[in-house]
Design a protein around this motif. Sequence first.
Motif, mmCIF file in Angstrom:
data_model
loop_
_atom_site.group_PDB
_atom_site.id
_atom_site.type_symbol
_atom_site.label_atom_id
_atom_site.label_comp_id
_atom_site.label_asym_id
_atom_site.label_seq_id
_atom_site.Cartn_x
_atom_site.Cartn_y
_atom_site.Cartn_z
ATOM 1 N N VAL A 110 -5.984 -1.744 -4.605
ATOM 2 C CA VAL A 110 -4.586 -1.983 -4.968
ATOM 3 C C VAL A 110 -4.539 -2.759 -6.271
ATOM 4 C CG1 VAL A 110 -3.793 -1.921 -2.576
ATOM 5 C CG2 VAL A 110 -4.448 -4.105 -3.592
ATOM 6 N N VAL B 17 0.874 -1.173 0.000
ATOM 7 C CA VAL B 17 0.000 0.000 0.000
ATOM 8 C C VAL B 17 0.909 1.219 0.000
ATOM 9 C CG1 VAL B 17 -1.741 1.292 1.286
ATOM 10 C CG2 VAL B 17 -1.838 -1.210 1.226
ATOM 11 N N THR C 293 -4.955 8.022 2.967
ATOM 12 C CA THR C 293 -6.423 8.107 2.975
ATOM 13 C C THR C 293 -7.052 7.283 4.102
ATOM 14 O OG1 THR C 293 -6.766 6.205 1.486
ATOM 15 C CG2 THR C 293 -6.347 8.360 0.466
ATOM 16 N N GLN D 29 -1.950 6.137 -0.953
ATOM 17 C CA GLN D 29 -3.103 5.343 -0.531
ATOM 18 C C GLN D 29 -3.190 5.281 0.989
ATOM 19 O OE1 GLN D 29 -1.633 1.851 -2.630
ATOM 20 N NE2 GLN D 29 -3.397 1.896 -4.016
ATOM 21 N N VAL E 173 -8.846 0.665 0.474
ATOM 22 C CA VAL E 173 -8.073 1.142 -0.670
ATOM 23 C C VAL E 173 -8.184 0.099 -1.767
ATOM 24 C CG1 VAL E 173 -6.428 2.522 0.655
ATOM 25 C CG2 VAL E 173 -5.934 0.114 0.203
#
Length: 364
Positions: free
Chosen positions: A233, A200, A207, A204, A231
């Motif tokens: 990915v 990650v 957030t 990202q 998130v």
Amino acid sequence: MHTTTPLADGATAPATQATSLPELAAQPVLQRLRSYGEAPAGLAAIVARASARLLDSDMLIRQTAQPFAAPEASAHAPVPLEHREHALSESILGQIRRDGLAPHYKPFMRTFARILFSLFLTPDQYDRACACIDSGNNLRFLMSDAGGPTLGSWRTVAQPDGDGFKLRIDKVWGMYANLDGMAIVAARTPGSFFPSAFLVWPEQYATLQRSLCGDSFLDDVVQLGNVRGEVTVAAADKLKAGGPAALNKYLTTVRPYLVRALMAHVEWLHGQGRLRLGEDERAARDFIAAAARAKTQTGTYAAEDVHKVLALKFASNELLLHLASSGAVERFADQRDLLAFTKMEGSSYRCYHELRAAARAQNA
């Protein structure tokens, strides 16, 4: 333990074997430790008390007077593990012996990130992750899950979504997880018996909802945090090198380094007059330190190493617990730090649970 019965002519013959429940319960641990040499009597006693304490209901119900069989050697040859951080790890371990763990903890943990990168990332992932770290980002390794210790109960789940994955994250107790950085997140994936891991990236990670968790450890060096959120990915961000058990291989690789650091820290505390080592505790510390050093110098990975290293982490955990609970450590902060490390990268219960599961009774 064996007793003898006198014979009529003055000779003796073995009587019925009388092994206590704690001794039996300790066998899955002590048998694996034996690969490093015979554990000192004081350490064996600590392991036996801990094993009896950690028996859950199912273990106790299944426990019989039958000894456990010695582990069988693997038929597979060890696999070389050529990672690039061995020399750096050795240098930092020397500094920990001199200064204690606190001032060197962050660079020591950064070497773990590099070990993970060099062993289990594809070349493209490795280049991108190293560039991210070199630009000033730190790695957050998020393993402990808010759903509990068993994979089936994890709340962190990766669902296939188009060309990638929708990653729903609910992680707890991550070191510095409240701060910005990149992360490797362990997640449950539908139909898999092993956790998967995903990269990650900082944009990202920024957030996600992050919060502090508890007071800091190790002279305010280590702060824990919890992380939640979702998130998306890319498929290329899933860790695939090393196979489905890559995380287990990684933990098996780094745990002996952590144990060495902890034993060096114990030695430093003793030198500072903040911890007392009796003869038994000294012998136990020396055995664990030597065993961990021997493991880090093999440079290989084999299937049985998982259990050998679990036994090593178990022994380290229980020595630290013994020191903190026996009055050998005077300061509250030092007691709390040592106990915290018994939970990090393998609690005693999780180590013991896996060692018991891999053990079998004689003649079973």
